[in-house]
Motif scaffolding. Structure first.
Motif, PDB file in Angstrom:
ATOM      1  N   SER A 155       0.733  -1.359  -0.007  1.00 33.69           N
ATOM      2  CA  SER A 155       0.082  -0.011  -0.061  1.00 33.69           C
ATOM      3  C   SER A 155       0.874   1.292  -0.271  1.00 33.69           C
ATOM      4  N   PRO A 156       0.488   2.253  -1.007  1.00 32.11           N
ATOM      5  CA  PRO A 156       1.516   3.607  -0.935  1.00 32.11           C
ATOM      6  C   PRO A 156       1.247   4.016   0.171  1.00 32.11           C
ATOM      7  N   LEU A 157       0.366   3.955   1.246  1.00 36.45           N
ATOM      8  CA  LEU A 157       0.159   4.812   2.413  1.00 36.45           C
ATOM      9  C   LEU A 157       0.657   3.933   3.439  1.00 36.45           C
ATOM     10  N   SER A 202       3.059   1.792 -13.087  1.00 39.59           N
ATOM     11  CA  SER A 202       4.091   2.480 -12.441  1.00 39.59           C
ATOM     12  C   SER A 202       3.228   3.709 -11.664  1.00 39.59           C
ATOM     13  N   SER A 203       3.714   4.827 -11.874  1.00 36.76           N
ATOM     14  CA  SER A 203       2.829   6.268 -11.184  1.00 36.76           C
ATOM     15  C   SER A 203       3.412   7.401 -11.855  1.00 36.76           C
ATOM     16  N   ALA A 204       2.505   8.523 -12.094  1.00 37.33           N
ATOM     17  CA  ALA A 204       2.830   9.733 -12.511  1.00 37.33           C
ATOM     18  C   ALA A 204       3.792  10.374 -11.524  1.00 37.33           C
ATOM     19  N   SER A 205       3.607   9.949 -10.262  1.00 42.22           N
ATOM     20  CA  SER A 205       4.573  10.375  -9.197  1.00 42.22           C
ATOM     21  C   SER A 205       6.093  10.141  -9.248  1.00 42.22           C
ATOM     22  N   VAL A 206       6.295   9.556 -10.320  1.00 42.17           N
ATOM     23  CA  VAL A 206       7.890   9.103 -10.376  1.00 42.17           C
ATOM     24  C   VAL A 206       8.661  10.435 -10.759  1.00 42.17           C
ATOM     25  N   ALA A 236       9.456   6.847   0.321  1.00 38.55           N
ATOM     26  CA  ALA A 236      10.124   5.617  -0.054  1.00 38.55           C
ATOM     27  C   ALA A 236       9.259   4.797  -1.028  1.00 38.55           C
ATOM     28  N   TYR A 237       8.010   4.801  -1.155  1.00 37.17           N
ATOM     29  CA  TYR A 237       7.144   4.291  -2.035  1.00 37.17           C
ATOM     30  C   TYR A 237       7.553   4.775  -3.454  1.00 37.17           C
ATOM     31  N   THR A 238       7.431   6.300  -3.408  1.00 39.16           N
ATOM     32  CA  THR A 238       7.774   6.656  -4.853  1.00 39.16           C
ATOM     33  C   THR A 238       9.106   6.239  -5.080  1.00 39.16           C
ATOM     34  N   PRO A 265     -11.431   6.063   1.229  1.00 36.77           N
ATOM     35  CA  PRO A 265     -11.514   5.571   2.824  1.00 36.77           C
ATOM     36  C   PRO A 265     -10.682   6.565   3.759  1.00 36.77           C
ATOM     37  N   THR A 266      -9.425   6.875   3.094  1.00 37.99           N
ATOM     38  CA  THR A 266      -8.368   7.701   4.104  1.00 37.99           C
ATOM     39  C   THR A 266      -9.205   9.271   4.267  1.00 37.99           C
ATOM     40  N   ALA A 267     -10.018   9.557   3.259  1.00 35.44           N
ATOM     41  CA  ALA A 267     -10.444  10.808   3.339  1.00 35.44           C
ATOM     42  C   ALA A 267     -11.593  11.070   4.426  1.00 35.44           C
ATOM     43  N   LYS A 311     -10.787  15.609  11.361  1.00 35.16           N
ATOM     44  CA  LYS A 311      -9.315  16.266  10.609  1.00 35.16           C
ATOM     45  C   LYS A 311      -9.519  16.900   9.303  1.00 35.16           C
ATOM     46  N   PHE A 312     -10.877  17.119   9.014  1.00 37.78           N
ATOM     47  CA  PHE A 312     -10.947  17.607   7.546  1.00 37.78           C
ATOM     48  C   PHE A 312     -11.478  18.880   7.464  1.00 37.78           C
ATOM     49  N   LYS A 313     -11.228  19.846   8.598  1.00 38.45           N
ATOM     50  CA  LYS A 313     -11.916  21.098   8.784  1.00 38.45           C
ATOM     51  C   LYS A 313     -11.158  22.487   8.185  1.00 38.45           C
ATOM     52  N   TYR A 371      -9.204  21.384  -9.213  1.00 37.76           N
ATOM     53  CA  TYR A 371      -8.497  21.970  -7.840  1.00 37.76           C
ATOM     54  C   TYR A 371      -8.770  20.754  -6.838  1.00 37.76           C
ATOM     55  N   PHE A 372      -7.673  20.470  -6.053  1.00 36.72           N
ATOM     56  CA  PHE A 372      -7.469  19.453  -5.189  1.00 36.72           C
ATOM     57  C   PHE A 372      -8.654  19.476  -4.131  1.00 36.72           C
ATOM     58  N   TRP A 373      -8.932  20.478  -3.604  1.00 34.35           N
ATOM     59  CA  TRP A 373      -9.743  20.798  -2.584  1.00 34.35           C
ATOM     60  C   TRP A 373     -10.991  20.796  -3.014  1.00 34.35           C
ATOM     61  N   PHE A 390     -12.175  18.777  -5.591  1.00 27.90           N
ATOM     62  CA  PHE A 390     -12.490  17.234  -5.618  1.00 27.90           C
ATOM     63  C   PHE A 390     -12.545  16.642  -4.125  1.00 27.90           C
ATOM     64  N   MET A 391     -11.792  16.930  -3.352  1.00 30.63           N
ATOM     65  CA  MET A 391     -12.001  16.210  -2.087  1.00 30.63           C
ATOM     66  C   MET A 391     -13.200  16.760  -1.270  1.00 30.63           C
ATOM     67  N   THR A 392     -13.439  17.822  -1.421  1.00 31.98           N
ATOM     68  CA  THR A 392     -14.797  18.388  -0.901  1.00 31.98           C
ATOM     69  C   THR A 392     -15.855  17.711  -1.556  1.00 31.98           C
ATOM     70  N   SER A 418      -1.282  11.697  10.716  1.00 34.53           N
ATOM     71  CA  SER A 418      -2.413  11.555   9.545  1.00 34.53           C
ATOM     72  C   SER A 418      -1.812  12.153   8.493  1.00 34.53           C
ATOM     73  N   PHE A 419      -1.251  13.442   8.918  1.00 36.61           N
ATOM     74  CA  PHE A 419      -0.842  14.253   7.780  1.00 36.61           C
ATOM     75  C   PHE A 419       0.720  14.071   7.435  1.00 36.61           C
ATOM     76  N   THR A 420       0.920  13.344   6.541  1.00 35.19           N
ATOM     77  CA  THR A 420       2.714  12.925   6.155  1.00 35.19           C
ATOM     78  C   THR A 420       3.084  14.032   5.349  1.00 35.19           C
TER      79      THR A 420
HETATM   80  C1  LIG Z   1      -4.431  15.626   2.834  1.00 34.68           C
HETATM   81  C2  LIG Z   1      -5.739  14.710   2.616  1.00 34.68           C
HETATM   82  C3  LIG Z   1      -7.009  15.672   2.645  1.00 34.68           C
HETATM   83  C4  LIG Z   1      -5.718  13.459   2.047  1.00 34.68           C
HETATM   84  C5  LIG Z   1      -6.917  12.660   1.944  1.00 34.68           C
HETATM   85  C6  LIG Z   1      -6.677  12.051   0.525  1.00 34.68           C
HETATM   86  C7  LIG Z   1      -5.535  11.412   0.510  1.00 34.68           C
HETATM   87  C8  LIG Z   1      -5.421   9.761   1.060  1.00 34.68           C
HETATM   88  C9  LIG Z   1      -5.194  11.059  -0.881  1.00 34.68           C
HETATM   89  C10 LIG Z   1      -5.382  12.601  -2.113  1.00 34.68           C
HETATM   90  C11 LIG Z   1      -3.947  12.174  -2.922  1.00 34.68           C
HETATM   91  C12 LIG Z   1      -3.955  10.776  -3.093  1.00 34.68           C
HETATM   92  C13 LIG Z   1      -2.764  10.061  -3.847  1.00 34.68           C
HETATM   93  C14 LIG Z   1      -2.217   8.869  -3.578  1.00 34.68           C
HETATM   94  C15 LIG Z   1      -2.691   8.066  -2.156  1.00 34.68           C
HETATM   95  C16 LIG Z   1      -4.074   8.863  -1.637  1.00 34.68           C
HETATM   96  C17 LIG Z   1      -3.751  10.272  -1.623  1.00 34.68           C
HETATM   97  C18 LIG Z   1      -2.530  10.886  -0.783  1.00 34.68           C
HETATM   98  C19 LIG Z   1      -1.062   8.270  -4.315  1.00 34.68           C
HETATM   99  C20 LIG Z   1       0.117   8.601  -3.242  1.00 34.68           C
HETATM  100  C21 LIG Z   1      -1.170   6.581  -4.172  1.00 34.68           C
HETATM  101  C22 LIG Z   1      -0.150   5.957  -4.879  1.00 34.68           C
HETATM  102  C23 LIG Z   1       0.648   6.757  -6.089  1.00 34.68           C
HETATM  103  O1  LIG Z   1       1.207   6.236  -6.855  1.00 34.68           O
HETATM  104  C24 LIG Z   1       0.514   8.377  -6.065  1.00 34.68           C
HETATM  105  C25 LIG Z   1      -1.023   8.923  -5.531  1.00 34.68           C
HETATM  106  C26 LIG Z   1      -0.802  10.100  -5.471  1.00 34.68           C
HETATM  107  C27 LIG Z   1      -2.258  10.759  -5.081  1.00 34.68           C
END
Ligand SMILES: CC(C)=CCC[C@@H](C)[C@H]1CC[C@H]2C3=C(CC[C@]12C)[C@@]1(C)CCC(=O)C[C@@H]1CC3
Ligand SMILES: NC(=O)C1=CN([C@@H]2O[C@H](COP(=O)(O)OP(=O)(O)OC[C@H]3O[C@@H](n4cnc5c(N)ncnc54)[C@H](O)[C@@H]3O)[C@@H](O)[C@H]2O)C=CC1
Length: 343
Positions: free
Chosen positions: A76-78, A112-116, A139-141, A179-181, A189-191, A240-242, A244-246, A289-291
């Motif tokens: 797991s990447p997390l 693979s992963s775009a994060s490389v 380390a995952y990346t 599930p993590t969100a 922790k999402f305030k 926008y990341f936020w 999407f997450m919202t 929670s927030f790495t």
């Molecule tokens: C900070 C926050 C609000 C976190 C909640 C969401 C996160 C758990 C995801 C947001 C971007 C995601 C992401 C991945 C895992 C889950 C998140 C961090 C990867 C690290 C999964 C494996 C990959 O190869 C890259 C992904 C980038 C985006």
């Protein structure tokens, strides 16, 4: 016991991407074999071989009699296990290549992963020719970079390889993102929005990731332009990341984040907590929670071009971001606020 030949072997086929990939391959009339260290679903059309990618005898039992291998397996990447990342993503991948050649497998498609290419700093419209991250965010990346380099270097006139680089995969049965969100929201922790909330990123619906993988395998072969290359596969709709997450957390019945916190403040707090976590690790196990990785992904731009896939494989997303978000939220009834599910 002799097992039937198969068109495809999906390594990590019991995972989020792997199971969706198997389902689509069957729909397209292919024969499918799965190799995974665990079994998470039943399907009478699939031959399951349970084993460890890092064990030669396990893999030898699975690798014979297949035409193409999808390598989707990864810890797991997390998780936070550097040794396991290296063992599976690097040593396991080297063994896989060795046994592919031993068994006469013709094609290998790596997930693979775009994060490389991502170092925790803004990437806007990143293409595949960007250099690998000299300082990977975790380390995952780091091991995904090594894994991709090994697979692409293994491409020869008799053994064809390529790599698919998805980013931020989401969809039904996602075990990581949603599930993590939801767990963060459930724990209050999402305030806060980290940064100004205007960082554009890619999130990719699972059906589009599967489509990209199948196109890659179908276009991979002797003299193909795809051989030895990496391909970004995204929804081609940076958001926008936020935003999407919202949409995800409110769709799951939780409140939208309201307040902004400065990105650098949160990032350095995350680094500090990571150092404390490492110092305390001999005595207690706590993962913040927030790495730094999550904070960087939440506060910087990271979106990528998939022009190369459009040109070489005629890729285009099958499901829009809006439809993907709707389907995903509908599929996670059990995790909705007030639902009976666990995080
Ligand atoms: C900070 C926050 C609000 C976190 C909640 C969401 C996160 C758990 C995801 C947001 C971007 C995601 C992401 C991945 C895992 C889950 C998140 C961090 C990867 C690290 C999964 C494996 C990959 O190869 C890259 C992904 C980038 C985006
Ligand atoms: N989830 C995401 O947002 C992204 C994921 N990826 C990559 O996609 C691939 C699939 O990821 P997911 O499906 O999300 O993960 P997942 O954790 O759902 O699936 C991975 C599968 O690999 C299996 N596995 C792990 N170690 C193994 C071993 N030693 N032997 C055999 N099987 C083993 C697991 O049992 C699991 O079923 C991974 O390679 C990951 O790096 C890339 C970009 C983004």
């Amino acid at each position: 016991m002799a097992i039937m030949d198969a068109d495809y072997l999906v390594i990590g086929g019991c995972g989020f991407l792997g199971q969706h990939l198997c389902e689509r391959l069957l729909e397209r009339g292919y024969s499918v074999r799965v190799f995974d260290i665990r079994k998470t679903f039943e399907n009478e059309k699939i031959t399951f071989i349970i084993g460890d990618l890092c064990k030669k005898e396990d893999l030898m039992a699975a690798i014979q009699g297949v035409s193409c291998v999808f390598h989707c397996a990864s810890p797991s990447p997390l998780s936070n296990n550097r040794e396991l990342f290296h063992k599976v993503n690097v040593e396991g991948t080297k063994l896989l290549i060795q046994l592919c050649k031993w068994a006469g497998v013709q094609r290998l498609v790596l997930t693979s992963s775009a994060s490389v290419v991502y170092e925790g700093k803004d990437i806007k419209g990143g293409h595949e020719d960007l250099p690998y991250a000299a300082q990977p965010i975790d380390a995952y990346t780091e091991t995904k970079i090594m894994q991709e380099q090994i697979v692409l270097a293994a491409n020869t006139k008799d053994f064809y390889t390529c790599a698919v680089r998805p980013h931020g995969i989401f969809g039904p049965r996602d075990p990581h993102l949603l599930p993590t969100a939801v767990d963060l929201a459930r724990r209050g922790k999402f305030k806060f929005i980290i940064g100004d909330g205007k960082n554009l990123v890619d999130f990719t619906y699972i059906d589009n990731v599967v489509h990209g993988h199948i196109l890659a395998s179908e276009n991979l072969g002797g003299g193909s332009v795809v051989c030895g290359k990496a391909y970004n596969i995204t929804n081609d709709e940076p958001i926008y990341f936020w935003t999407f997450m919202t949409q995800i957390v409110t769709g799951m019945g939780y409140d939208a984040p309201k307040y902004h916190l400065p990105y650098l403040l949160v990032y350095f707090i995350a680094v500090f907590l990571m150092l404390i976590s490492r110092l305390l690790s001999p005595f207690c196990h706590f993962i913040p929670s927030f790495t730094p990785m999550k904070v960087a992904l939440a506060g910087t731009h990271h979106f990528y071009l998939c022009d190369r896939a459009k040109k070489d494989m005629k890729y285009k997303p099958l499901v829009s971001l809006d439809d993907g978000i709707r389907k995903t939220i509908e599929s996670f009834e059990r995790l909705k606020n007030g639902g009976e599910g666990d995080s």
